[in-house]
Design an enzyme around this catalytic site. Structure first.
Site, mmCIF file in Angstrom:
data_model
loop_
_atom_site.group_PDB
_atom_site.id
_atom_site.type_symbol
_atom_site.label_atom_id
_atom_site.label_comp_id
_atom_site.label_asym_id
_atom_site.label_seq_id
_atom_site.Cartn_x
_atom_site.Cartn_y
_atom_site.Cartn_z
ATOM 1 N N ASN A 9 0.876 -1.172 0.000
ATOM 2 C CA ASN A 9 0.000 0.000 0.000
ATOM 3 C C ASN A 9 0.908 1.214 0.000
ATOM 4 O O ASN A 9 1.546 1.527 1.001
ATOM 5 C CB ASN A 9 -0.925 -0.001 1.227
ATOM 6 C CG ASN A 9 -1.822 1.228 1.268
ATOM 7 O OD1 ASN A 9 -1.396 2.345 0.987
ATOM 8 N ND2 ASN A 9 -3.084 1.037 1.648
ATOM 9 N N TYR A 107 -7.748 -3.845 -2.601
ATOM 10 C CA TYR A 107 -7.667 -2.837 -1.551
ATOM 11 C C TYR A 107 -9.029 -2.802 -0.868
ATOM 12 O O TYR A 107 -9.970 -2.144 -1.326
ATOM 13 C CB TYR A 107 -7.287 -1.476 -2.142
ATOM 14 C CG TYR A 107 -7.255 -0.343 -1.138
ATOM 15 C CD1 TYR A 107 -6.729 -0.532 0.140
ATOM 16 C CD2 TYR A 107 -7.752 0.916 -1.463
ATOM 17 C CE1 TYR A 107 -6.711 0.504 1.062
ATOM 18 C CE2 TYR A 107 -7.726 1.965 -0.556
ATOM 19 C CZ TYR A 107 -7.206 1.743 0.708
ATOM 20 O OH TYR A 107 -7.184 2.781 1.626
ATOM 21 N N ASP A 150 -3.846 -4.931 0.422
ATOM 22 C CA ASP A 150 -4.178 -4.383 1.729
ATOM 23 C C ASP A 150 -5.612 -4.798 2.013
ATOM 24 O O ASP A 150 -6.558 -4.179 1.519
ATOM 25 C CB ASP A 150 -4.019 -2.862 1.707
ATOM 26 C CG ASP A 150 -4.428 -2.219 3.023
ATOM 27 O OD1 ASP A 150 -4.755 -2.969 3.979
ATOM 28 O OD2 ASP A 150 -4.425 -0.977 3.102
ATOM 29 N N HIS A 253 2.552 1.631 5.437
ATOM 30 C CA HIS A 253 2.626 0.189 5.213
ATOM 31 C C HIS A 253 4.031 -0.193 4.741
ATOM 32 O O HIS A 253 4.714 0.610 4.090
ATOM 33 C CB HIS A 253 1.639 -0.259 4.136
ATOM 34 C CG HIS A 253 0.199 -0.103 4.509
ATOM 35 N ND1 HIS A 253 -0.617 -1.173 4.826
ATOM 36 C CD2 HIS A 253 -0.586 1.001 4.593
ATOM 37 C CE1 HIS A 253 -1.831 -0.738 5.092
ATOM 38 N NE2 HIS A 253 -1.837 0.576 4.961
#
Length: 262
Positions: A9, A107, A150, A253
């Site tokens: 991410n 995501y 993510d 991240h």
């Protein structure tokens, strides 16, 4: 054929173009999946990435929000860009590599701050997104596939810095963990990271709010690499590149890596 895949991410691919280039140069994964690109596809700095060997890309963009992209040194063709839960968000892209492996890049919505869909629309959207993922994989059983991204859920007790303290915090609540488990079961997915690193605390995200994230180490494992059972045994070398969280102007991240011998 051996190839290494990474998921990260990036929290704005244009703002952190230099960091992406650094990872491409230093670590050189064959496939790099990015989330939260926050850019229309046409404004992603493709030329810089192509110059580093990433000549192939499939992406879905959105101005200022969301966005997913797969950069590859080997040919890849887009096979799908799903609109899960009908949100109209750029949160999924899937591409098929030259070796026949399909890579899904997700995501998942963060879900806001309150883990109650009755008062927090974003939490409801997150649960609906996961339910749609579950139903999709149940109806279309994946094969020779890798799922990364993510996923905004830390499912295990040792995927967070304090299990009891986070049971009512979005990303580690029992209802989210159960929804993620249903997604995994529907596709018969294998958690490759935990296959390789079965024990011990493991994090991929540390909040910007922590003034000394490294020392406090209040992390969560929100970023995942999964594979279908037909190729999961070929995975090895999983790792989270924690040092990247300490780079200048970093994402919150760290990238997660896995190598496959196929």
């Amino acid at each position: 054929m051996t190839f290494t895949l990474a998921t990260w991410n990036i929290n704005s691919v244009r703002l952190r173009e230099a960091l992406v280039c650094r990872l491409m140069r230093d670590e050189a994964p064959d496939v790099l999946c990015l989330q939260e690109c926050k850019s229309p596809v046409e404004k992603i700095p493709m030329e810089q990435f192509r110059a580093l060997g990433y000549e192939h890309v499939v992406a879905r963009g959105q101005k200022g929000y969301n966005g997913v992209a797969i950069f590859s040194k080997m040919p890849i063709e887009e096979v799908r860009a799903g609109d899960y839960a009908g949100l109209g968000h750029a949160r999924h892209i899937a591409g098929r590599l030259a070796n026949g492996v399909t890579v899904h890049n997700f995501y998942v919505p963060a879900g806001g701050d309150v883990p109650d869909r009755a008062v927090n629309e974003k939490f409801g959207q997150k649960l609906d997104f996961l339910t749609h993922m579950r139903d999709d994989f149940a109806a279309n059983r994946p094969a020779r596939a890798i799922l990364v991204g993510d996923l905004n859920i830390a499912p295990r007790e040792d995927d967070v810095w304090n299990h009891k303290a986070l049971l009512k915090i979005v990303s580690h609540t029992p209802i989210e963990v159960e929804h993620l488990a249903q997604v995994m079961a529907a596709g018969d997915w294998v958690d490759v990271t935990r296959q390789d690193i079965p024990e011990g605390r493991l994090y991929s995200w540390w909040s910007y709010r922590s003034p000394d994230w490294d020392t406090a180490d209040k992390g969560r494992r929100l970023d995942h690499v999964w594979a279908t059972p037909d190729i999961a045994p070929a995975a090895r070398g999983s790792r989270i590149l924690r040092a990247v969280r300490g780079w200048e102007q970093p994402s919150d991240h760290a990238p997660v890596f896995a190598t496959f011998d196929l």
